[in-house]
Design a protein around this motif. Structure first.
Motif, short mmCIF file in Angstrom:
data_model
loop_
_atom_site.label_atom_id
_atom_site.label_comp_id
_atom_site.label_asym_id
_atom_site.label_seq_id
_atom_site.Cartn_x
_atom_site.Cartn_y
_atom_site.Cartn_z
N PHE A 103 0.84 -1.22 0.08
CA PHE A 103 0.06 -0.03 -0.07
C PHE A 103 1.07 1.33 0.10
CE2 PHE A 103 0.74 -1.19 4.40
CZ PHE A 103 1.21 -0.11 4.81
N SER A 104 0.37 2.30 -0.48
CA SER A 104 1.01 3.75 -0.42
C SER A 104 0.75 4.30 1.01
CB SER A 104 0.42 4.29 -1.69
OG SER A 104 0.84 5.88 -1.27
N VAL A 105 1.74 4.57 1.58
CA VAL A 105 1.66 5.29 2.81
C VAL A 105 0.91 6.63 2.47
CG1 VAL A 105 2.94 6.53 4.63
CG2 VAL A 105 3.68 4.46 3.99
N GLN A 106 0.95 7.42 1.47
CA GLN A 106 0.51 8.59 1.25
C GLN A 106 -1.38 8.53 1.20
OE1 GLN A 106 2.01 11.70 0.50
NE2 GLN A 106 0.14 12.63 0.70
N ASP A 107 -1.65 7.26 0.66
CA ASP A 107 -3.14 7.26 0.52
C ASP A 107 -3.55 6.79 2.01
OD1 ASP A 107 -2.89 7.43 -2.07
OD2 ASP A 107 -2.71 5.52 -2.71
N LEU A 108 -2.58 5.96 2.74
CA LEU A 108 -3.20 5.55 4.07
C LEU A 108 -3.30 6.88 4.83
CD1 LEU A 108 -3.51 3.04 5.66
CD2 LEU A 108 -1.34 3.46 6.67
N THR B 66 7.34 15.21 2.66
CA THR B 66 8.35 14.58 2.03
C THR B 66 7.50 13.38 1.15
OG1 THR B 66 8.87 12.91 3.78
CG2 THR B 66 10.20 14.90 3.43
N PRO B 67 8.06 12.86 0.11
CA PRO B 67 7.55 11.76 -0.58
C PRO B 67 7.28 10.40 0.28
CG PRO B 67 9.15 12.62 -2.03
CD PRO B 67 9.35 13.22 -0.90
N MET B 68 6.05 9.96 0.41
CA MET B 68 5.84 8.84 1.16
C MET B 68 6.11 7.45 0.31
SD MET B 68 4.83 9.73 4.31
CE MET B 68 6.03 11.10 4.05
N PRO B 69 6.48 6.57 1.16
CA PRO B 69 7.21 5.35 0.36
C PRO B 69 5.91 4.43 0.19
CG PRO B 69 7.68 5.08 2.58
CD PRO B 69 7.05 6.47 2.35
N VAL B 70 6.18 3.44 -0.60
CA VAL B 70 5.19 2.03 -0.60
C VAL B 70 5.46 1.01 0.01
CG1 VAL B 70 3.97 0.60 -2.42
CG2 VAL B 70 4.29 2.67 -3.04
N LEU B 71 4.93 0.41 1.18
CA LEU B 71 5.23 -0.83 1.89
C LEU B 71 4.40 -1.75 1.79
CD1 LEU B 71 5.19 1.39 5.40
CD2 LEU B 71 7.23 0.88 3.90
N SER B 72 5.23 -2.80 2.07
CA SER B 72 4.74 -4.30 1.85
C SER B 72 4.66 -4.58 3.30
CB SER B 72 5.45 -5.09 1.18
OG SER B 72 5.27 -4.82 -0.17
N THR B 73 3.64 -4.59 4.09
CA THR B 73 3.46 -5.08 5.39
C THR B 73 2.29 -4.97 6.01
OG1 THR B 73 4.24 -4.36 7.65
CG2 THR B 73 3.61 -2.65 6.27
N GLN C 214 2.95 17.71 10.60
CA GLN C 214 3.69 17.47 9.56
C GLN C 214 4.09 15.98 9.55
OE1 GLN C 214 6.69 20.43 8.94
NE2 GLN C 214 5.64 22.25 8.71
N VAL C 215 3.88 15.47 8.70
CA VAL C 215 4.35 14.06 8.39
C VAL C 215 5.38 13.84 7.43
CG1 VAL C 215 3.61 11.67 7.99
CG2 VAL C 215 2.20 13.32 8.89
N ARG C 216 6.56 13.28 7.85
CA ARG C 216 7.89 13.27 7.03
C ARG C 216 8.35 11.65 6.88
NH1 ARG C 216 8.80 17.97 9.96
NH2 ARG C 216 10.13 17.02 11.42
N CYS C 217 9.02 11.41 6.00
CA CYS C 217 9.71 10.12 5.92
C CYS C 217 11.14 10.33 5.26
CB CYS C 217 8.88 9.27 4.88
SG CYS C 217 9.64 7.57 4.72
N THR C 218 12.13 9.61 5.94
CA THR C 218 13.65 9.55 5.49
C THR C 218 13.65 7.82 5.12
OG1 THR C 218 14.04 11.46 6.76
CG2 THR C 218 15.83 9.98 6.17
N GLU C 219 14.41 7.91 4.22
CA GLU C 219 14.91 6.35 3.91
C GLU C 219 16.22 6.09 4.39
OE1 GLU C 219 15.34 3.30 0.08
OE2 GLU C 219 14.77 5.24 -0.45
N LEU C 220 16.37 5.06 5.37
CA LEU C 220 17.69 4.40 5.66
C LEU C 220 18.05 3.17 5.25
CD1 LEU C 220 16.66 5.19 9.76
CD2 LEU C 220 17.82 6.61 8.03
N ALA C 221 18.99 2.65 5.73
CA ALA C 221 19.58 1.33 4.78
C ALA C 221 18.47 0.27 5.03
CB ALA C 221 20.90 0.98 5.59
N ASP C 222 17.96 -0.01 6.19
CA ASP C 222 17.08 -1.32 6.15
C ASP C 222 15.55 -0.87 6.67
OD1 ASP C 222 18.89 -3.14 5.71
OD2 ASP C 222 19.89 -2.99 7.65
N PHE C 223 15.47 0.48 6.77
CA PHE C 223 14.27 0.92 7.60
C PHE C 223 13.94 2.40 6.73
CE2 PHE C 223 16.23 -1.48 10.87
CZ PHE C 223 15.14 -2.12 11.40
#
Length: 505
Positions: A348-353, A373-380, A408-417
């Motif tokens: 699902f898209s976190v933006q839609d959620l 910030t752009p929101m990712p797509v998660l498989s969870t 405000q809702v933000r997202c940062t991409e890390l190595a595994d998270f």
């Protein structure tokens, strides 16, 4: 056989092959040394033979000069040559000890040389020296000269010695060439044998290493498949390993662990079922009297003939407490279910959620929620992530000190998270409450001021940590709050049972 014993035997076999290579090389080296010594011996024999013949020529030439001139100075080459000649014959005798034919010829040459001196040279020399002294001595010399020199007695002895020297030199030259050829062959054999045995040792080492490595690798692959099976929740897969070595012990330990886990899992499943049944019974048994109390309060309020404001207020407060108690029971049940119930994984898209959560929560009109910030797509598990996000957004509205605000809702991409942040411009949370707010039944304000069970953030923390993430607060009093949490990028992919069986097979 133990694994370490197999490895030692393999290494021992490789070392044995290298020992054979070394022994073969040493043996061929000895043969080369023997052939080389033989070549040197033949060369020395030929040189001594040539040197002896030179001395023999000096003897003959000096003696002839003396006979022709009577000058004793011509005897010096004769005397020196004789001394050197017999010394060289002694050396030749020593060199040809292992060569019967050549040694016999050396002895014959020595005998003929002595005969040439005693029967030919010395009698003539003495007669020549006395000839001038008397007529008779001169006549004696002439007689002896005609009887020996003119009849070529000395020449015959010299020719015989030269012939034997030639035979010795020819034989030694033939032997020398044969030994040189054998020496070259020995060098070639040394190279071929050394290269061949070395390649054989390398191939044997590679073969032994490959066989041992393949055996160990295959068994470790099977154990890895078993471990993946256990991690995937299939505890009924076991390995059969009849070898009695260290890996067999590890395999038995894995089988035993799988059996223990299966037993524990069965027990845990039973306990969970009993806990779910207990929770259902407790929920039903607690909610039933609460609903009865709520209904009674509502009936009493409706049946009052005199609407006493104080009584109405107390009844309303009682009904609020009943609703709080019911919400508290629901919160406790939700908290206990986290991590015990399998939920489907969806993409699902976190933006839609976020949009869905905002619409469902219906924040006050003065609040603005934006994703910076752009929101990712998660498989969870979508339900769990929605519960975390919705709870944090709801708290931002509920505990804000104004009727309007920004979230405000933000997202940062890390190595595994992925690291998510929910920031508000509310009253902030003092440092000493940063850990406390995640505890059960903990609230920042009295429940009469802000209706709350104090369970929501505890559920959020448990969900995030169950997923392997972390949650924390960055806030100061009067400066707003930032709730940060990490969520794994992808769910760990485990092998299917078919893949496990194929790996084990």
């Amino acid at each position: 056989m133990k694994l370490i014993t197999t490895i030692h035997l393999g290494i021992g076999f490789i070392l044995l092959m290298f020992c054979i290579v070394t022994l073969g090389y040493v043996q061929q080296t000895r043969q080369v040394r023997t052939d080389l010594n033989d070549v040197l011996l033949a060369t020395s024999t030929i040189k001594l033979s040539e040197s002896a013949q030179k001395n023999l020529i000096d003897m003959e030439t000096g003696f002839r000069g003396y006979l022709l001139t009577g000058e004793e100075t011509f005897l010096e080459p004769y005397t020196e040559g004789s001394t050197g000649f017999f010394l060289q014959l002694a050396q030749l005798d020593s060199l040809t000890q292992g060569l019967p034919t050549q040694n016999r010829m050396v002895h014959e040459i020595r005998e003929k040389a002595r005969s040439w001196i005693t029967t030919f040279a010395e009698p003539l020399r003495l007669a020549k020296a006395k000839a001038p002294t008397s007529q008779a001595a001169n006549a004696q010399y002439d007689f002896l000269f005609k009887a020996t020199a003119q009849k070529a007695v000395g020449k015959q002895l010299m020719d015989s010695m030269r012939t034997k020297f030639s035979v010795i030199e020819q034989d030694e030259e033939v032997a020398k060439q044969m030994r040189l050829e054998e020496l070259n062959n020995s060098f070639g054999r040394v190279n071929y044998i050394a290269i061949g045995l070395t390649l054989l040792a390398i191939l044997a080492g590679i073969l032994v290493s490959y066989m041992i490595g393949k055996s160990i690798s295959r068994r470790f692959i099977r154990m890895t498949a078993l471990a993946n099976s256990i991690a995937n929740g299939n505890y009924q897969v076991a390995l059969v390993d009849d070898r009695k070595d260290e890996i067999s012990s590890l395999t038995k330990s894995l089988n035993k662990m799988a059996a223990k886990l299966q037993e524990s899992f069965a027990h845990l499943t039973k306990v969970n079922k009993e806990l779910d049944q207990f929770a259902y019974v407790v929920s039903h048994d607690l909610k039933a009297p609460l609903r009865a109390i709520n209904n009674l309060a509502e009936w009493i309020s409706e049946d009052l003939t005199e609407k006493d404001p104080e009584i109405i207020q107390n009844l309303t407060m009682m009904r609020g407490r009943v609703h709080r108690m019911e919400n508290l029971i629901n919160g406790i049940l939700d908290y206990s279910r986290v991590g015990r119930k399998e939920l489907p994984t969806t993409t699902f898209s976190v933006q839609d959620l976020l949009k869905e959560a905002t619409e469902n929560l219906s924040p006050p009109a003065g609040f603005k929620i934006t994703a910076t910030t752009p929101m990712p797509v998660l498989s969870t598990e979508r339900t769990l992530f929605y519960q975390v996000l919705a709870n944090l957004l709801s708290n931002a509205f509920k505990y804000h000190h104004l009727q309007e605000g920004n979230v405000q809702v933000r997202c940062t991409e890390l190595a595994d998270f992925y690291q998510f942040e929910v920031e508000d411009d509310g009253p902030g949370i003092p440092q000493e409450y940063h850990q406390r707010v995640f505890g059960m039944f903990q609230t920042m304000e009295a429940r009469d001021v802000k209706e709350s069970t104090g369970v929501g953030l505890a559920i959020v923390k448990k969900i995030v940590e169950e997923k392997g993430g972390e949650i924390w607060i960055e806030s100061e009093k009067g400066q707003g709050s930032i709730f940060k949490f990490t969520w794994p990028k992808d769910k760990v992919e485990l092998r299917t049972e078919k893949e496990i069986n194929e790996a084990i097979a």
